[in-house]
Design a protein around this motif. Sequence first.
Motif, PDB file in Angstrom:
ATOM      1  N   ARG A 112      -5.040  -1.121   2.553  1.00 12.11           N
ATOM      2  CA  ARG A 112      -6.209  -1.596   1.811  1.00 12.11           C
ATOM      3  C   ARG A 112      -5.885  -2.641   0.765  1.00 12.11           C
ATOM      4  O   ARG A 112      -6.666  -3.527   0.499  1.00 12.11           O
ATOM      5  CB  ARG A 112      -6.877  -0.416   1.123  1.00 12.11           C
ATOM      6  N   GLN A 113      -4.737  -2.481   0.118  1.00 11.23           N
ATOM      7  CA  GLN A 113      -4.465  -3.357  -1.015  1.00 11.23           C
ATOM      8  C   GLN A 113      -3.780  -4.652  -0.628  1.00 11.23           C
ATOM      9  O   GLN A 113      -3.804  -5.615  -1.375  1.00 11.23           O
ATOM     10  CB  GLN A 113      -3.563  -2.618  -2.016  1.00 11.23           C
TER      11      GLN A 113
ATOM     12  N   SER B 233      -8.849  -3.182   6.892  1.00 10.58           N
ATOM     13  CA  SER B 233      -9.925  -2.233   6.595  1.00 10.58           C
ATOM     14  C   SER B 233      -9.611  -0.855   7.110  1.00 10.58           C
ATOM     15  O   SER B 233     -10.207   0.109   6.687  1.00 10.58           O
ATOM     16  CB  SER B 233     -11.247  -2.720   7.176  1.00 10.58           C
TER      17      SER B 233
ATOM     18  N   ASP C 173       0.798  -1.223   0.000  1.00  6.19           N
ATOM     19  CA  ASP C 173       0.000   0.000   0.000  1.00  6.19           C
ATOM     20  C   ASP C 173       0.824   1.263   0.000  1.00  6.19           C
ATOM     21  O   ASP C 173       0.279   2.334   0.075  1.00  6.19           O
ATOM     22  CB  ASP C 173      -0.892   0.033   1.254  1.00  6.19           C
TER      23      ASP C 173
END
Lengths: 402, 373
Positions: free
Chosen positions: B111-112, B107, A21
């Motif tokens: 996120r990824q 969450s 991320d």
Amino acid sequence: MKYVRVLLTLGLLVLITGCWDSIELNRRAVVSGVAMDIIPGKEERIKATLQVIVADEISGKTSRGGTPVSVYEGEGKTIFEAVRNTSRKVPRYLSLGHISAIVISEDLARHGIRDLLDFLERDAQVRSTSLVFIARGQQASDVMSVLTPLGKIPSGDLFQKADAASKLLGYNYRVQIDDIIRGMQASGGGPVINGVEIEGNIEDASKSTNIQQVDTPSVLALSGIAAFRKDKLVGWLDTEQSRGVTWANNHMKQTVLVTGCAKLKGNVSYSIIRSITKRKGDLGDPTHPKIHLDVRAQANIRELDCSMDITNADNLTKLQHEVDQNIQQMIEASIKKAQRLHTDIFEFGDLLERENPKMWKKVRAQWGDLFPVTKITCEVHTVIRSAEMRNKSYHYKLDQTK
Amino acid sequence: MEKIKCSPYQFFSLMILFQFGTALVVNLGLTAGRDAWMAILLGTVFGLFIFWGFSYLYRLFPEMLPTDYNKILLGKVAGTIVSMLYMVFFIYVASRDLRDGGTLILSSTLRQTPLSVVNALMILSVAYVLHKGIEVLARTALLFMVLELIIGLFTLSLLVFSDIIHWERLLPMLEDGFGPVWKAVIQQDYAFPFGEVVCFASILPFLSHGKLGIKAGYLSILIAGLVLSFISSINIAVLGVDMASRAPLPLMTTISKASITEFIQRNDILVVMTLIIGDFFKVAIYFFAALIGTSSLSGIPYRKLIYPVALIIWGLSLVVAQSMPEHLEEGSKVLYTASPVFFVVFPLLLFVAGWIYSKRNRGKPQEEESAGD
């Protein structure tokens, strides 16, 4: 066997190459404000305007003479879709974690805001402390594009305006996203949201010429409080009424008050330095609910433009009485307006629920109709604490001589 | 079995961190609405009761693992079956907790990133610590408890000074009577997190000072209950009961509202840290309880079992549910059906059996022989 271990360790190296991320800072577009407008048409769509910070301009060293922020627009059926759509124009990943101001246009507010807030509430990055505003009679995207002289980032400027005004003028108070959601859920009532408008020429507001003059032609100004019934805007409260709301909701911190000088000619200006409002509800008779507000305020005399002799305690009492009446009128004006708009923006419903839960259950569904006929009384007690560096005013002498 | 000694302080920290676990950040007892704090306090009473029962068994059989005294109390066959069921249950709950931690991190922040990676990292760290022994775990617990104490005090002062706590949101109390409170206790609060002290029965034999350790245990349950109930009421006071019950991580939302002079803001990261620490210890304790029990039942030294069990827990955590809502739904189903068995029925069975046993062997000195390996 030992090769297996080596291979495993090398395999683990893959895991530390950086997280999935992570996005570098220079690949991010930092969004400082969001504006939402409604696009009328057969199928209503939302236009989202994102105010993105241009880092080069802020630091000043690599400035290219452009503006410190840039706005990008996107459309969609819902707010999230509209925001994502702006990435057709924004060259970087949107980073919503720095939004300080959210502006909703009045048209959209009258249409209803219930579909706008879930995205903001649900998103993990959006700050809960961002303030919400309604663009009064104007397009929210215009409000988002105004350049401000004192703060490089206009959304930050707006945020601080709201903060300062709430603390000094008592004209409004900070409204955050969850306050609005709680307001919408209150029975028979709705949230209040601060209004903002561009005073001056709207088109020139977004040009850098706006801040290149001493007298800024177009200024963002806070303008009244918008009252909602559930999720739709139903009316505006201005000056006296909006201060009344702040008082009735016990959010008053400081404000200025001008009254007459008892029986003498002239005005007196006070600075209210502290105020507490106690609210009591009485639901003994479910068809005639009663609410009583008890305001205790402390004031300092800041301007004594009359010849009242305030070294005399009786005179001070007379002045206090004037202030009491003044405050009472403001509160009653705001309550009357809210009753006319049929919306309980004071959370009196919650108050009654706490006082008398059993009776409230029976009355809850009709509170929307009961509120306009509720008897709300108000009692104010002000104490004048000090008059700064003088006691009698020079007017005293002036009025004695000719 | 190794003679590992766990000091009362360490035991206290272990228990407190375990109970805080995920309970601190999740919406506990909010099915009771505003009276969630009452439901939690009632759950504390239950936790104290269970712990009392197991400390009683511990006094009957000091130095003996539950798997061993189960065999004595219930007979070899029944005892082994009960122990095995507990092991399976512990592994299942460990994998659920692992998934809980992973999903909540996903969450809220990452996120990824795929869940398997986050879970793998977590379970590998747990496995590593356990490989070094429970002593290491206990010492780490002490360290992290101090850390959580600091974080807790800091966030509390943040909340107080940010002027966002409105205690009147907790009123009116008992609006719908005591029913919802009782329902919340039966559905959730007796088991989570208080019933779960069952797995500490496997750790009791390792106490260095039995009596003091037990006292530390009681104290930890009491304190955990008070703190959790307090946190729940703060969540409601800041957010309002509706928003608090709609958020999977209400403490996160509460903290993110706290801001002091626009400078100290966005303190959510503290909540994420608390969550990770707590979840780590929860998984570790369940993991350890399963390991130690399995190793005593099968005779294999527990260190050899670490990686296989870790793999099982990891894999299980991924397949247990497809999505967050499904995971929560399964959680409530499991809590409703399986937990009464493991947290109430079996313990009661054991306590009664223990009592009968002590009556039968009254006059005889305490159980001398250690029946374990």
